[in-house]
Write a protein that holds these residues in place. Sequence first.
Motif, PDB file in Angstrom:
ATOM      1  N   LEU A  13     -54.500   0.401  33.426  1.00 13.72           N
ATOM      2  CA  LEU A  13     -55.812   0.704  33.993  1.00 13.72           C
ATOM      3  C   LEU A  13     -56.877   0.961  32.927  1.00 13.72           C
ATOM      4  O   LEU A  13     -58.039   1.147  33.252  1.00 13.72           O
ATOM      5  CB  LEU A  13     -55.711   1.927  34.908  1.00 13.72           C
ATOM      6  CG  LEU A  13     -54.761   1.770  36.096  1.00 13.72           C
ATOM      7  CD1 LEU A  13     -54.662   3.079  36.869  1.00 13.72           C
ATOM      8  CD2 LEU A  13     -55.228   0.646  37.001  1.00 13.72           C
ATOM      9  N   ARG A  14     -56.449   0.987  31.651  1.00 14.66           N
ATOM     10  CA  ARG A  14     -57.388   1.203  30.550  1.00 14.66           C
ATOM     11  C   ARG A  14     -56.811   0.514  29.318  1.00 14.66           C
ATOM     12  O   ARG A  14     -55.606   0.527  29.101  1.00 14.66           O
ATOM     13  CB  ARG A  14     -57.532   2.703  30.293  1.00 14.66           C
ATOM     14  CG  ARG A  14     -58.491   3.064  29.186  1.00 14.66           C
ATOM     15  CD  ARG A  14     -58.634   4.556  29.013  1.00 14.66           C
ATOM     16  NE  ARG A  14     -57.405   5.129  28.469  1.00 14.66           N
ATOM     17  CZ  ARG A  14     -57.134   6.430  28.465  1.00 14.66           C
ATOM     18  NH1 ARG A  14     -57.978   7.285  29.005  1.00 14.66           N
ATOM     19  NH2 ARG A  14     -56.016   6.881  27.954  1.00 14.66           N
ATOM     20  N   ASN A  15     -57.677  -0.115  28.533  1.00 12.26           N
ATOM     21  CA  ASN A  15     -57.235  -0.750  27.293  1.00 12.26           C
ATOM     22  C   ASN A  15     -56.993   0.310  26.237  1.00 12.26           C
ATOM     23  O   ASN A  15     -57.716   1.283  26.155  1.00 12.26           O
ATOM     24  CB  ASN A  15     -58.283  -1.740  26.784  1.00 12.26           C
ATOM     25  CG  ASN A  15     -58.408  -2.940  27.690  1.00 12.26           C
ATOM     26  OD1 ASN A  15     -57.435  -3.353  28.320  1.00 12.26           O
ATOM     27  ND2 ASN A  15     -59.584  -3.503  27.772  1.00 12.26           N
ATOM     28  N   GLY A  16     -55.971   0.110  25.445  1.00 11.72           N
ATOM     29  CA  GLY A  16     -55.685   1.040  24.366  1.00 11.72           C
ATOM     30  C   GLY A  16     -54.650   0.449  23.430  1.00 11.72           C
ATOM     31  O   GLY A  16     -54.039  -0.576  23.728  1.00 11.72           O
ATOM     32  N   THR A  17     -54.438   1.121  22.320  1.00  6.61           N
ATOM     33  CA  THR A  17     -53.514   0.613  21.313  1.00  6.61           C
ATOM     34  C   THR A  17     -52.253   1.457  21.174  1.00  6.61           C
ATOM     35  O   THR A  17     -51.374   1.113  20.392  1.00  6.61           O
ATOM     36  CB  THR A  17     -54.218   0.548  19.947  1.00  6.61           C
ATOM     37  OG1 THR A  17     -54.672   1.857  19.599  1.00  6.61           O
ATOM     38  CG2 THR A  17     -55.398  -0.410  19.990  1.00  6.61           C
ATOM     39  N   LEU A  18     -52.146   2.543  21.889  1.00  7.70           N
ATOM     40  CA  LEU A  18     -50.998   3.433  21.741  1.00  7.70           C
ATOM     41  C   LEU A  18     -49.965   3.255  22.855  1.00  7.70           C
ATOM     42  O   LEU A  18     -49.276   4.200  23.218  1.00  7.70           O
ATOM     43  CB  LEU A  18     -51.465   4.897  21.709  1.00  7.70           C
ATOM     44  CG  LEU A  18     -52.387   5.251  20.548  1.00  7.70           C
ATOM     45  CD1 LEU A  18     -52.854   6.693  20.677  1.00  7.70           C
ATOM     46  CD2 LEU A  18     -51.668   5.040  19.227  1.00  7.70           C
ATOM     47  N   VAL A  19     -49.848   2.043  23.349  1.00  5.01           N
ATOM     48  CA  VAL A  19     -48.887   1.793  24.416  1.00  5.01           C
ATOM     49  C   VAL A  19     -48.137   0.512  24.095  1.00  5.01           C
ATOM     50  O   VAL A  19     -48.698  -0.441  23.556  1.00  5.01           O
ATOM     51  CB  VAL A  19     -49.595   1.701  25.791  1.00  5.01           C
ATOM     52  CG1 VAL A  19     -50.568   0.563  25.837  1.00  5.01           C
ATOM     53  CG2 VAL A  19     -48.588   1.583  26.912  1.00  5.01           C
ATOM     54  N   ASN A  20     -46.852   0.515  24.401  1.00  9.90           N
ATOM     55  CA  ASN A  20     -46.016  -0.653  24.179  1.00  9.90           C
ATOM     56  C   ASN A  20     -45.808  -1.334  25.528  1.00  9.90           C
ATOM     57  O   ASN A  20     -44.939  -0.952  26.301  1.00  9.90           O
ATOM     58  CB  ASN A  20     -44.685  -0.228  23.557  1.00  9.90           C
ATOM     59  CG  ASN A  20     -43.777  -1.392  23.262  1.00  9.90           C
ATOM     60  OD1 ASN A  20     -43.916  -2.474  23.806  1.00  9.90           O
ATOM     61  ND2 ASN A  20     -42.825  -1.156  22.387  1.00  9.90           N
ATOM     62  N   HIS A  21     -46.609  -2.353  25.816  1.00  9.31           N
ATOM     63  CA  HIS A  21     -46.538  -3.033  27.111  1.00  9.31           C
ATOM     64  C   HIS A  21     -45.204  -3.756  27.304  1.00  9.31           C
ATOM     65  O   HIS A  21     -44.750  -3.912  28.432  1.00  9.31           O
ATOM     66  CB  HIS A  21     -47.716  -3.996  27.267  1.00  9.31           C
ATOM     67  CG  HIS A  21     -49.034  -3.297  27.349  1.00  9.31           C
ATOM     68  ND1 HIS A  21     -49.452  -2.636  28.484  1.00  9.31           N
ATOM     69  CD2 HIS A  21     -50.006  -3.118  26.425  1.00  9.31           C
ATOM     70  CE1 HIS A  21     -50.635  -2.090  28.263  1.00  9.31           C
ATOM     71  NE2 HIS A  21     -50.998  -2.367  27.025  1.00  9.31           N
ATOM     72  N   GLU A  22     -44.572  -4.177  26.203  1.00  6.74           N
ATOM     73  CA  GLU A  22     -43.254  -4.803  26.305  1.00  6.74           C
ATOM     74  C   GLU A  22     -42.229  -3.817  26.859  1.00  6.74           C
ATOM     75  O   GLU A  22     -41.362  -4.194  27.637  1.00  6.74           O
ATOM     76  CB  GLU A  22     -42.802  -5.324  24.947  1.00  6.74           C
ATOM     77  CG  GLU A  22     -43.564  -6.554  24.488  1.00  6.74           C
ATOM     78  CD  GLU A  22     -43.074  -7.034  23.135  1.00  6.74           C
ATOM     79  OE1 GLU A  22     -41.901  -6.786  22.792  1.00  6.74           O
ATOM     80  OE2 GLU A  22     -43.877  -7.657  22.429  1.00  6.74           O
ATOM     81  N   PHE A  23     -42.328  -2.555  26.434  1.00 11.32           N
ATOM     82  CA  PHE A  23     -41.413  -1.527  26.932  1.00 11.32           C
ATOM     83  C   PHE A  23     -41.536  -1.385  28.444  1.00 11.32           C
ATOM     84  O   PHE A  23     -40.538  -1.327  29.159  1.00 11.32           O
ATOM     85  CB  PHE A  23     -41.704  -0.188  26.243  1.00 11.32           C
ATOM     86  CG  PHE A  23     -40.841   0.929  26.752  1.00 11.32           C
ATOM     87  CD1 PHE A  23     -39.581   1.132  26.235  1.00 11.32           C
ATOM     88  CD2 PHE A  23     -41.297   1.771  27.761  1.00 11.32           C
ATOM     89  CE1 PHE A  23     -38.770   2.162  26.717  1.00 11.32           C
ATOM     90  CE2 PHE A  23     -40.507   2.803  28.247  1.00 11.32           C
ATOM     91  CZ  PHE A  23     -39.232   2.998  27.722  1.00 11.32           C
ATOM     92  N   ILE A  24     -42.773  -1.342  28.939  1.00  7.69           N
ATOM     93  CA  ILE A  24     -42.996  -1.235  30.384  1.00  7.69           C
ATOM     94  C   ILE A  24     -42.406  -2.451  31.086  1.00  7.69           C
ATOM     95  O   ILE A  24     -41.677  -2.324  32.072  1.00  7.69           O
ATOM     96  CB  ILE A  24     -44.501  -1.112  30.701  1.00  7.69           C
ATOM     97  CG1 ILE A  24     -45.045   0.214  30.198  1.00  7.69           C
ATOM     98  CG2 ILE A  24     -44.768  -1.246  32.204  1.00  7.69           C
ATOM     99  CD1 ILE A  24     -44.531   1.425  30.918  1.00  7.69           C
ATOM    100  N   ALA A  25     -42.702  -3.634  30.584  1.00  4.74           N
ATOM    101  CA  ALA A  25     -42.217  -4.864  31.217  1.00  4.74           C
ATOM    102  C   ALA A  25     -40.697  -4.920  31.229  1.00  4.74           C
ATOM    103  O   ALA A  25     -40.082  -5.280  32.247  1.00  4.74           O
ATOM    104  CB  ALA A  25     -42.789  -6.083  30.497  1.00  4.74           C
TER     105      ALA A  25
END
Length: 64
Positions: A13-25
């Motif tokens: 819901l917000r752009n940022g650099t401190l998240v690992n989107h691969e981990f969520i996926a």
Amino acid sequence: MWDFSNYLEWLGLRNGTLVNHEFIAENFGTGEEYKKFVVDYIRNRQVDEEFRTYVETSEVLKLG
């Protein structure tokens, strides 16, 4: 919601650099599934009643 939390980034819901989107996926599929995991976890553990009320009434945490 705490301004410095990256929770909205985990949900997409917000752009940022401190998240690992691969981990969520890999572990949850989507941000919505991650949100469901977090809400289910909070609902099923013993937490302060004020915090539980916040979670259950928060627009950001509402499921579906």
